[in-house]
Write an enzyme that holds these catalytic residues in place. Structure first.
Site, PDB file in Angstrom:
ATOM      1  N   PHE A 183      -0.021 -20.917 -19.717  1.00 16.52           N
ATOM      2  CA  PHE A 183      -1.425 -20.499 -19.801  1.00 16.52           C
ATOM      3  C   PHE A 183      -1.856 -20.089 -18.389  1.00 16.52           C
ATOM      4  O   PHE A 183      -1.606 -20.795 -17.413  1.00 16.52           O
ATOM      5  CB  PHE A 183      -2.285 -21.668 -20.284  1.00 16.52           C
ATOM      6  CG  PHE A 183      -3.561 -21.247 -20.955  1.00 16.52           C
ATOM      7  CD1 PHE A 183      -3.686 -21.293 -22.331  1.00 16.52           C
ATOM      8  CD2 PHE A 183      -4.631 -20.783 -20.205  1.00 16.52           C
ATOM      9  CE1 PHE A 183      -4.861 -20.903 -22.952  1.00 16.52           C
ATOM     10  CE2 PHE A 183      -5.800 -20.394 -20.821  1.00 16.52           C
ATOM     11  CZ  PHE A 183      -5.926 -20.443 -22.191  1.00 16.52           C
ATOM     12  N   SER A 221      -1.840 -26.627 -19.593  1.00 18.61           N
ATOM     13  CA  SER A 221      -1.946 -27.805 -18.723  1.00 18.61           C
ATOM     14  C   SER A 221      -2.044 -29.106 -19.513  1.00 18.61           C
ATOM     15  O   SER A 221      -1.678 -30.166 -19.023  1.00 18.61           O
ATOM     16  CB  SER A 221      -3.162 -27.659 -17.806  1.00 18.61           C
ATOM     17  OG  SER A 221      -2.967 -26.569 -16.939  1.00 18.61           O
ATOM     18  N   PHE A 222      -2.537 -29.011 -20.742  1.00 19.28           N
ATOM     19  CA  PHE A 222      -2.631 -30.205 -21.577  1.00 19.28           C
ATOM     20  C   PHE A 222      -1.249 -30.802 -21.838  1.00 19.28           C
ATOM     21  O   PHE A 222      -1.114 -32.019 -22.008  1.00 19.28           O
ATOM     22  CB  PHE A 222      -3.317 -29.851 -22.906  1.00 19.28           C
ATOM     23  CG  PHE A 222      -3.718 -31.038 -23.718  1.00 19.28           C
ATOM     24  CD1 PHE A 222      -4.881 -31.740 -23.436  1.00 19.28           C
ATOM     25  CD2 PHE A 222      -2.927 -31.468 -24.778  1.00 19.28           C
ATOM     26  CE1 PHE A 222      -5.243 -32.855 -24.188  1.00 19.28           C
ATOM     27  CE2 PHE A 222      -3.285 -32.570 -25.539  1.00 19.28           C
ATOM     28  CZ  PHE A 222      -4.447 -33.265 -25.249  1.00 19.28           C
ATOM     29  N   GLU A 223      -0.229 -29.955 -21.901  1.00 23.22           N
ATOM     30  CA  GLU A 223       1.144 -30.411 -22.194  1.00 23.22           C
ATOM     31  C   GLU A 223       1.893 -30.859 -20.929  1.00 23.22           C
ATOM     32  O   GLU A 223       3.035 -31.344 -21.020  1.00 23.22           O
ATOM     33  CB  GLU A 223       1.939 -29.294 -22.876  1.00 23.22           C
ATOM     34  CG  GLU A 223       1.605 -29.060 -24.326  1.00 23.22           C
ATOM     35  CD  GLU A 223       0.255 -28.388 -24.554  1.00 23.22           C
ATOM     36  OE1 GLU A 223      -0.121 -27.532 -23.731  1.00 23.22           O
ATOM     37  OE2 GLU A 223      -0.414 -28.728 -25.532  1.00 23.22           O
ATOM     38  N   ALA A 253      -3.213 -24.115 -14.205  1.00 19.28           N
ATOM     39  CA  ALA A 253      -4.505 -23.535 -13.802  1.00 19.28           C
ATOM     40  C   ALA A 253      -5.478 -23.657 -14.964  1.00 19.28           C
ATOM     41  O   ALA A 253      -5.270 -23.047 -16.013  1.00 19.28           O
ATOM     42  CB  ALA A 253      -4.325 -22.074 -13.407  1.00 19.28           C
ATOM     43  N   VAL A 254      -6.502 -24.458 -14.765  1.00 18.42           N
ATOM     44  CA  VAL A 254      -7.549 -24.599 -15.778  1.00 18.42           C
ATOM     45  C   VAL A 254      -8.806 -23.948 -15.200  1.00 18.42           C
ATOM     46  O   VAL A 254      -9.285 -24.357 -14.140  1.00 18.42           O
ATOM     47  CB  VAL A 254      -7.808 -26.074 -16.137  1.00 18.42           C
ATOM     48  CG1 VAL A 254      -8.652 -26.152 -17.412  1.00 18.42           C
ATOM     49  CG2 VAL A 254      -6.504 -26.832 -16.329  1.00 18.42           C
ATOM     50  N   THR A 281     -12.622 -21.121 -20.763  1.00 20.79           N
ATOM     51  CA  THR A 281     -12.419 -22.081 -21.843  1.00 20.79           C
ATOM     52  C   THR A 281     -13.640 -22.954 -22.100  1.00 20.79           C
ATOM     53  O   THR A 281     -14.218 -23.490 -21.165  1.00 20.79           O
ATOM     54  CB  THR A 281     -11.212 -23.009 -21.554  1.00 20.79           C
ATOM     55  OG1 THR A 281     -11.183 -24.033 -22.546  1.00 20.79           O
ATOM     56  CG2 THR A 281     -11.285 -23.652 -20.201  1.00 20.79           C
ATOM     57  N   HIS A 338     -13.358 -25.767 -23.567  1.00 16.65           N
ATOM     58  CA  HIS A 338     -12.939 -27.169 -23.444  1.00 16.65           C
ATOM     59  C   HIS A 338     -12.274 -27.449 -22.096  1.00 16.65           C
ATOM     60  O   HIS A 338     -11.400 -28.289 -21.972  1.00 16.65           O
ATOM     61  CB  HIS A 338     -12.082 -27.607 -24.635  1.00 16.65           C
ATOM     62  CG  HIS A 338     -10.896 -26.748 -24.937  1.00 16.65           C
ATOM     63  ND1 HIS A 338     -10.989 -25.485 -25.448  1.00 16.65           N
ATOM     64  CD2 HIS A 338      -9.568 -26.987 -24.808  1.00 16.65           C
ATOM     65  CE1 HIS A 338      -9.778 -24.983 -25.623  1.00 16.65           C
ATOM     66  NE2 HIS A 338      -8.912 -25.871 -25.233  1.00 16.65           N
ATOM     67  N   ARG A 359      -6.706 -19.634  -4.505  1.00 12.53           N
ATOM     68  CA  ARG A 359      -5.859 -20.809  -4.274  1.00 12.53           C
ATOM     69  C   ARG A 359      -4.403 -20.578  -4.671  1.00 12.53           C
ATOM     70  O   ARG A 359      -3.585 -21.502  -4.609  1.00 12.53           O
ATOM     71  CB  ARG A 359      -6.427 -22.000  -5.060  1.00 12.53           C
ATOM     72  CG  ARG A 359      -7.744 -22.495  -4.486  1.00 12.53           C
ATOM     73  CD  ARG A 359      -8.547 -23.304  -5.496  1.00 12.53           C
ATOM     74  NE  ARG A 359      -9.781 -23.832  -4.952  1.00 12.53           N
ATOM     75  CZ  ARG A 359     -10.877 -23.096  -4.687  1.00 12.53           C
ATOM     76  NH1 ARG A 359     -10.871 -21.798  -4.910  1.00 12.53           N
ATOM     77  NH2 ARG A 359     -11.956 -23.656  -4.176  1.00 12.53           N
TER      78      ARG A 359
HETATM   79  N1  INI Z   1      -4.585 -24.504 -20.626  1.00 11.18           N
HETATM   80  C1  INI Z   1      -4.545 -24.278 -19.319  1.00 11.18           C
HETATM   81  O1  INI Z   1      -3.548 -24.602 -18.656  1.00 11.18           O
HETATM   82  N2  INI Z   1      -5.586 -23.671 -18.687  1.00 11.18           N
HETATM   83  C2  INI Z   1      -6.705 -23.297 -19.372  1.00 11.18           C
HETATM   84  O2  INI Z   1      -7.641 -22.758 -18.721  1.00 11.18           O
HETATM   85  C3  INI Z   1      -6.751 -23.530 -20.766  1.00 11.18           C
HETATM   86  N3  INI Z   1      -7.877 -23.070 -21.539  1.00 11.18           N
HETATM   87  O3  INI Z   1      -8.611 -22.202 -21.082  1.00 11.18           O
HETATM   88  O4  INI Z   1      -8.068 -23.512 -22.685  1.00 11.18           O
HETATM   89  C4  INI Z   1      -5.658 -24.148 -21.386  1.00 11.18           C
HETATM   90  N4  INI Z   1      -5.665 -24.393 -22.700  1.00 11.18           N
HETATM   91  C5  INI Z   1      -4.487 -24.685 -23.461  1.00 11.18           C
HETATM   92  C6  INI Z   1      -4.171 -26.174 -23.469  1.00 11.18           C
HETATM   93  O5  INI Z   1      -3.687 -26.576 -22.212  1.00 11.18           O
HETATM   94  C7  INI Z   1      -3.108 -26.509 -24.510  1.00 11.18           C
HETATM   95  O6  INI Z   1      -1.934 -25.791 -24.234  1.00 11.18           O
HETATM   96  C8  INI Z   1      -3.548 -26.200 -25.937  1.00 11.18           C
HETATM   97  O7  INI Z   1      -4.797 -26.766 -26.226  1.00 11.18           O
HETATM   98  C9  INI Z   1      -2.503 -26.750 -26.952  1.00 11.18           C
HETATM   99  O8  INI Z   1      -2.416 -28.175 -26.851  1.00 11.18           O
END
Ligand code: INI
Length: 154
Positions: free
Chosen positions: A23, A57-59, A81-82, A87, A89, A128
Site C-alpha cells: 500500500f 501496514s495493518f499486516e 506509509a499510512v 484513508t 481509517h 520523508r
Molecule cells: N495501509 C497502509 O499501509 N497505508 C494506508 O494509508 C492505508 N489506507 O489508506 O487505508 C492502508 N490500508 C490497508 C491496510 O493496511 C490493510 O492492508 C487492509 O485493511 C487489509 O487488512
C-alpha cells in the site's frame, strides 16, 4: 566510573528482514531503497537482506512477529506509509501498526524497527521518503544496525 554499552553502526555479518507494505508503494519503495543504501554503505551485503511484502501496514506487525521469532534475523525493519488524507481509517491502521510492531519486539526480544510513516498528506510522506526531510528507511536501518549490535553486547 560507569560502564557504558553502546551499539555501533556496521552492516558486516548482519542479517535483516525488511517487511514492506505494498500500500502506497510509491513511498515504501523509496523507504526500502534508503534502507538498502544505508546497509551497503555501512559494509552490509545485500544477500543478507530478506524483503517480505505485505498488503498494507495493518499486516506488518503479525509478519514482523513471525520473522522476529524465527531466529534467523538480527533485526526486523518495518517499512510502511499510512497517509491520513488517503484513508478514513488512518487512526486504526496507524495505531495497530505502532502497537503491534512494539509488541513484536517485546515478545521476541529481537529489535523490530518502526519505519512506518504516519503523515497528514502525500507531500509529507514524499518529504520523508528521500526528499527534504531525509529518508526514514535509511533511519530505520541505522536503528537496526545500532540495536542489533547493542543486543549482541547485552
Ligand atoms: N495501509 C497502509 O499501509 N497505508 C494506508 O494509508 C492505508 N489506507 O489508506 O487505508 C492502508 N490500508 C490497508 C491496510 O493496511 C490493510 O492492508 C487492509 O485493511 C487489509 O487488512
Amino acid at each position: 566510573m560507569y560502564t557504558e554499552i553502546i551499539g555501533t553502526l556496521k552492516g558486516q555479518d548482519k542479517h535483516f528482514a525488511c517487511v514492506v507494505s505494498r500500500f502506497n508503494d510509491f513511498i515504501t519503495a523509496r523507504l526500502l531503497e534508503g534502507a538498502l543504501d544505508c546497509f551497503t554503505r555501512h559494509g552490509g551485503d545485500e544477500k543478507n537482506i530478506t524483503v517480505v511484502r505485505v498488503p498494507g501496514s495493518f499486516e506488518i506487525p503479525v509478519t514482523a512477529a513471525k520473522l522476529a521469532k524465527s531466529g534467523k534475523y538480527d533485526a526486523v525493519l518495518c517499512l510502511g506509509a499510512v497517509i491520513r488524507g488517503a484513508t478514513p481509517h488512518f487512526d486504526y491502521v496507524a495505531a495497530e501498526a505502532a502497537k503491534g510492531i512494539g509488541q513484536a519486539a517485546l515478545d521476541s526480544g529481537v529489535p523490530v524497527i518502526f519505519g512506518v510513516l504516519t503523515t497528514e498528506n502525500i507531500e509529507q510522506a514524499v518529504e520523508r521518503a528521500g526528499a527534504k526531510s531525509g529518508n526514514k528507511g535509511w533511519d530505520a536501518m541505522i536503528s537496526a544496525m545500532e540495536m542489533s549490535d547493542l543486543f549482541g553486547k547485552l
